[in-house]
Design a protein around this motif. Structure first.
Motif, PDB file in Angstrom:
ATOM      1  N   ARG A  87       0.828  -1.201   0.000  1.00 52.76           N
ATOM      2  CA  ARG A  87       0.000   0.000   0.000  1.00 52.76           C
ATOM      3  C   ARG A  87       0.864   1.254   0.000  1.00 52.76           C
ATOM      4  O   ARG A  87       2.025   1.219  -0.385  1.00 52.76           O
ATOM      5  CB  ARG A  87      -0.963  -0.053   1.186  1.00 52.76           C
ATOM      6  CG  ARG A  87      -1.909  -1.269   1.056  1.00 52.76           C
ATOM      7  CD  ARG A  87      -2.958  -1.305   2.105  1.00 52.76           C
ATOM      8  NE  ARG A  87      -3.792  -0.097   2.029  1.00 52.76           N
ATOM      9  CZ  ARG A  87      -4.533   0.317   3.041  1.00 52.76           C
ATOM     10  NH1 ARG A  87      -4.534  -0.327   4.193  1.00 52.76           N
ATOM     11  NH2 ARG A  87      -5.270   1.412   2.911  1.00 52.76           N
ATOM     12  N   GLU A  88       0.333   2.358   0.479  1.00 47.81           N
ATOM     13  CA  GLU A  88       1.047   3.629   0.477  1.00 47.81           C
ATOM     14  C   GLU A  88       2.361   3.515   1.242  1.00 47.81           C
ATOM     15  O   GLU A  88       2.474   2.765   2.203  1.00 47.81           O
ATOM     16  CB  GLU A  88       0.184   4.723   1.143  1.00 47.81           C
ATOM     17  CG  GLU A  88      -1.146   4.959   0.481  1.00 47.81           C
ATOM     18  CD  GLU A  88      -2.277   4.120   1.078  1.00 47.81           C
ATOM     19  OE1 GLU A  88      -3.429   4.466   0.835  1.00 47.81           O
ATOM     20  OE2 GLU A  88      -2.008   3.106   1.756  1.00 47.81           O
ATOM     21  N   GLU A  89       3.320   4.303   0.818  1.00 46.94           N
ATOM     22  CA  GLU A  89       4.674   4.255   1.396  1.00 46.94           C
ATOM     23  C   GLU A  89       4.666   4.421   2.918  1.00 46.94           C
ATOM     24  O   GLU A  89       5.403   3.736   3.623  1.00 46.94           O
ATOM     25  CB  GLU A  89       5.545   5.329   0.738  1.00 46.94           C
ATOM     26  CG  GLU A  89       6.984   5.333   1.210  1.00 46.94           C
ATOM     27  CD  GLU A  89       7.791   4.123   0.756  1.00 46.94           C
ATOM     28  OE1 GLU A  89       8.702   3.723   1.502  1.00 46.94           O
ATOM     29  OE2 GLU A  89       7.507   3.589  -0.325  1.00 46.94           O
ATOM     30  N   PHE A  90       3.850   5.323   3.438  1.00 39.97           N
ATOM     31  CA  PHE A  90       3.869   5.572   4.881  1.00 39.97           C
ATOM     32  C   PHE A  90       3.438   4.346   5.682  1.00 39.97           C
ATOM     33  O   PHE A  90       3.766   4.221   6.855  1.00 39.97           O
ATOM     34  CB  PHE A  90       3.001   6.787   5.259  1.00 39.97           C
ATOM     35  CG  PHE A  90       1.515   6.533   5.236  1.00 39.97           C
ATOM     36  CD1 PHE A  90       0.858   6.074   6.371  1.00 39.97           C
ATOM     37  CD2 PHE A  90       0.774   6.789   4.092  1.00 39.97           C
ATOM     38  CE1 PHE A  90      -0.510   5.854   6.358  1.00 39.97           C
ATOM     39  CE2 PHE A  90      -0.596   6.567   4.071  1.00 39.97           C
ATOM     40  CZ  PHE A  90      -1.245   6.095   5.201  1.00 39.97           C
ATOM     41  N   ARG A  91       2.732   3.412   5.050  1.00 34.83           N
ATOM     42  CA  ARG A  91       2.285   2.201   5.746  1.00 34.83           C
ATOM     43  C   ARG A  91       3.376   1.125   5.817  1.00 34.83           C
ATOM     44  O   ARG A  91       3.208   0.122   6.489  1.00 34.83           O
ATOM     45  CB  ARG A  91       1.055   1.621   5.068  1.00 34.83           C
ATOM     46  CG  ARG A  91      -0.146   2.532   5.113  1.00 34.83           C
ATOM     47  CD  ARG A  91      -1.377   1.838   4.558  1.00 34.83           C
ATOM     48  NE  ARG A  91      -2.439   2.760   4.277  1.00 34.83           N
ATOM     49  CZ  ARG A  91      -3.328   3.187   5.175  1.00 34.83           C
ATOM     50  NH1 ARG A  91      -3.258   2.778   6.411  1.00 34.83           N
ATOM     51  NH2 ARG A  91      -4.275   4.037   4.805  1.00 34.83           N
ATOM     52  N   HIS A  92       4.470   1.326   5.141  1.00 38.25           N
ATOM     53  CA  HIS A  92       5.528   0.312   5.100  1.00 38.25           C
ATOM     54  C   HIS A  92       6.321   0.239   6.397  1.00 38.25           C
ATOM     55  O   HIS A  92       6.991  -0.757   6.647  1.00 38.25           O
ATOM     56  CB  HIS A  92       6.476   0.575   3.937  1.00 38.25           C
ATOM     57  CG  HIS A  92       5.804   0.492   2.603  1.00 38.25           C
ATOM     58  ND1 HIS A  92       6.488   0.665   1.427  1.00 38.25           N
ATOM     59  CD2 HIS A  92       4.519   0.275   2.239  1.00 38.25           C
ATOM     60  CE1 HIS A  92       5.650   0.557   0.411  1.00 38.25           C
ATOM     61  NE2 HIS A  92       4.454   0.324   0.884  1.00 38.25           N
ATOM     62  N   LYS A  93       6.286   1.273   7.207  1.00 40.52           N
ATOM     63  CA  LYS A  93       7.072   1.331   8.440  1.00 40.52           C
ATOM     64  C   LYS A  93       6.175   1.076   9.647  1.00 40.52           C
ATOM     65  O   LYS A  93       5.178   1.755   9.841  1.00 40.52           O
ATOM     66  CB  LYS A  93       7.737   2.714   8.559  1.00 40.52           C
ATOM     67  CG  LYS A  93       8.403   2.988   9.881  1.00 40.52           C
ATOM     68  CD  LYS A  93       9.784   2.412   9.928  1.00 40.52           C
ATOM     69  CE  LYS A  93      10.504   2.959  11.161  1.00 40.52           C
ATOM     70  NZ  LYS A  93      11.234   1.970  11.862  1.00 40.52           N
TER      71      LYS A  93
END
Length: 148
Positions: free
Chosen positions: A106-112
């Protein structure tokens, strides 16, 4: 006895982005978790809050209330709540982080995830089945044979 915690916006399951989270509701998820717990011979208590502080309190009180393991879907708090991270790491129970969607797709911010590092493991992208797998894991590591 397992505590299943769901964070912000998970009360909107079935309504919020059904293409991502599916058509089933939080009530459906809670019924399934209770049924899976019964199959494992473990009582399951499900709780949901849109408030970070309430989740912190439940984690702080879990051991005193007789819980032996925690399954948590922190929702968006996953990505920025150091308070939630500290609450998880500051108590002795094993915790498994679960996400219904595949957060890494999903969106980049959800990767962390700031919380995953203090959990025993993280399950992502398997829908409600992720909760089942988390409970299976907790039942296994908490069994008398493992000595935990």
């Amino acid at each position: 006895m397992f505590l299943v915690l769901n964070g912000p916006n998970l009360n909107r399951l079935g309504l919020r982005e059904p293409g991502v989270y599916g058509a089933q509701t939080l009530e459906d998820l809670e019924r399934q978790c209770e049924a899976w717990g019964a199959e494992l011979g473990v009582a399951v208590t499900c709780r949901q809050s849109n408030f970070e502080g309430q989740l912190l309190e439940w984690i702080h009180e879990a051991q005193e209330q007789g819980f032996t393991g925690i399954v948590i879907n922190p929702g968006a708090l996953t990505h920025y709540s150091y308070a939630l991270r500290d609450a998880i790491s500051g108590q002795p129970l094993p915790v498994v982080e679960v996400h219904i969607s595949n957060v890494d797709a999903r969106e980049e911010f959800r990767h962390k995830s700031v919380t995953a590092a203090v959990c025993r493991g993280k399950i992502s992208g398997l829908g409600f089945t992720g909760y089942r797998l988390a409970m299976d894991y907790l039942a296994e590591v908490l069994s008398p044979e493992t000595g935990e």
